[in-house]
Design a protein around this motif. Sequence first.
Motif, PDB file in Angstrom:
ATOM      1  N   VAL A  29      55.786 -17.561  32.403  1.00 60.06           N
ATOM      2  CA  VAL A  29      54.645 -18.005  31.591  1.00 60.06           C
ATOM      3  C   VAL A  29      53.551 -18.544  32.496  1.00 60.06           C
ATOM      4  N   VAL A  30      53.903 -19.385  33.458  1.00 57.72           N
ATOM      5  CA  VAL A  30      52.916 -19.941  34.387  1.00 57.72           C
ATOM      6  C   VAL A  30      52.251 -18.826  35.185  1.00 57.72           C
ATOM      7  N   ALA A  31      53.016 -17.851  35.628  1.00 56.95           N
ATOM      8  CA  ALA A  31      52.442 -16.721  36.375  1.00 56.95           C
ATOM      9  C   ALA A  31      51.411 -15.975  35.532  1.00 56.95           C
ATOM     10  N   GLU A  32      51.701 -15.789  34.266  1.00 56.55           N
ATOM     11  CA  GLU A  32      50.761 -15.107  33.368  1.00 56.55           C
ATOM     12  C   GLU A  32      49.520 -15.963  33.125  1.00 56.55           C
ATOM     13  N   ILE A  33      49.699 -17.251  32.945  1.00 55.37           N
ATOM     14  CA  ILE A  33      48.561 -18.155  32.733  1.00 55.37           C
ATOM     15  C   ILE A  33      47.611 -18.088  33.924  1.00 55.37           C
ATOM     16  N   GLU A  34      48.156 -18.057  35.113  1.00 53.15           N
ATOM     17  CA  GLU A  34      47.349 -18.097  36.328  1.00 53.15           C
ATOM     18  C   GLU A  34      46.563 -16.811  36.598  1.00 53.15           C
ATOM     19  N   THR A  35      46.710 -15.799  35.757  1.00 55.55           N
ATOM     20  CA  THR A  35      45.942 -14.569  35.940  1.00 55.55           C
ATOM     21  C   THR A  35      44.500 -14.702  35.451  1.00 55.55           C
ATOM     22  N   CYS A  36      44.189 -15.768  34.759  1.00 55.50           N
ATOM     23  CA  CYS A  36      42.841 -15.968  34.240  1.00 55.50           C
ATOM     24  C   CYS A  36      42.092 -16.957  35.125  1.00 55.50           C
ATOM     25  N   ALA A  37      40.879 -16.593  35.527  1.00 52.00           N
ATOM     26  CA  ALA A  37      40.081 -17.417  36.433  1.00 52.00           C
ATOM     27  C   ALA A  37      39.644 -18.732  35.802  1.00 52.00           C
ATOM     28  N   ILE A  45      36.920 -21.016  24.587  1.00 47.23           N
ATOM     29  CA  ILE A  45      38.081 -21.903  24.503  1.00 47.23           C
ATOM     30  C   ILE A  45      39.053 -21.358  23.462  1.00 47.23           C
ATOM     31  N   VAL A  46      38.526 -21.024  22.309  1.00 48.34           N
ATOM     32  CA  VAL A  46      39.359 -20.484  21.233  1.00 48.34           C
ATOM     33  C   VAL A  46      40.020 -19.179  21.668  1.00 48.34           C
ATOM     34  N   GLY A  47      39.260 -18.328  22.333  1.00 51.91           N
ATOM     35  CA  GLY A  47      39.819 -17.065  22.813  1.00 51.91           C
ATOM     36  C   GLY A  47      40.958 -17.269  23.803  1.00 51.91           C
ATOM     37  N   GLU A  48      40.768 -18.188  24.739  1.00 52.45           N
ATOM     38  CA  GLU A  48      41.824 -18.469  25.714  1.00 52.45           C
ATOM     39  C   GLU A  48      43.034 -19.112  25.049  1.00 52.45           C
ATOM     40  N   LEU A  49      42.794 -20.021  24.114  1.00 48.00           N
ATOM     41  CA  LEU A  49      43.898 -20.644  23.386  1.00 48.00           C
ATOM     42  C   LEU A  49      44.717 -19.577  22.663  1.00 48.00           C
ATOM     43  N   ASN A  50      44.053 -18.656  22.015  1.00 54.62           N
ATOM     44  CA  ASN A  50      44.763 -17.567  21.336  1.00 54.62           C
ATOM     45  C   ASN A  50      45.518 -16.689  22.321  1.00 54.62           C
ATOM     46  N   ARG A  51      44.871 -16.334  23.434  1.00 56.41           N
ATOM     47  CA  ARG A  51      45.515 -15.486  24.441  1.00 56.41           C
ATOM     48  C   ARG A  51      46.760 -16.168  24.995  1.00 56.41           C
ATOM     49  N   VAL A  58      55.903 -18.332  25.191  1.00 55.44           N
ATOM     50  CA  VAL A  58      55.192 -19.518  24.717  1.00 55.44           C
ATOM     51  C   VAL A  58      55.597 -19.782  23.274  1.00 55.44           C
ATOM     52  N   VAL A  59      56.004 -21.023  23.002  1.00 57.12           N
ATOM     53  CA  VAL A  59      56.430 -21.420  21.672  1.00 57.12           C
ATOM     54  C   VAL A  59      55.251 -21.986  20.881  1.00 57.12           C
ATOM     55  N   SER A  60      54.402 -22.773  21.554  1.00 53.57           N
ATOM     56  CA  SER A  60      53.229 -23.348  20.890  1.00 53.57           C
ATOM     57  C   SER A  60      52.131 -23.610  21.914  1.00 53.57           C
TER      58      SER A  60
END
Length: 87
Positions: free
Chosen positions: A22-30, A55-61, A68-70
């Motif tokens: 999950v952290v690896a996937e999160i870190e793909t966004c600048a 912000i909303v777009g990133e939260l949804n992504r 990710v559970v929540s």
Amino acid sequence: MSDVTHISSLLLTAEPSRIASVVAEIETCAAVEVALTDPSGKIIVTLETPSEAEIVGELNRLSLIDGVVSAALVYHQSESGLSPIGQ
């Protein structure tokens, strides 16, 4: 283009066994930075974006990442005269 930067933090909860992926996937966004992780699956991330819509777009992504559970917005502020990360 607006000179306003939106700074926010999010709390994600992931399955503990999948936290590394999950952290690896999160870190793909600048625009996203992982600030803290916890072995129980808690992940705090910060965002710097040029608009509230991003912000909303990133939260949804982030909420759709496998494992990710929540995902929840914890904090938001806007500042003038800052350049968002990656821009």
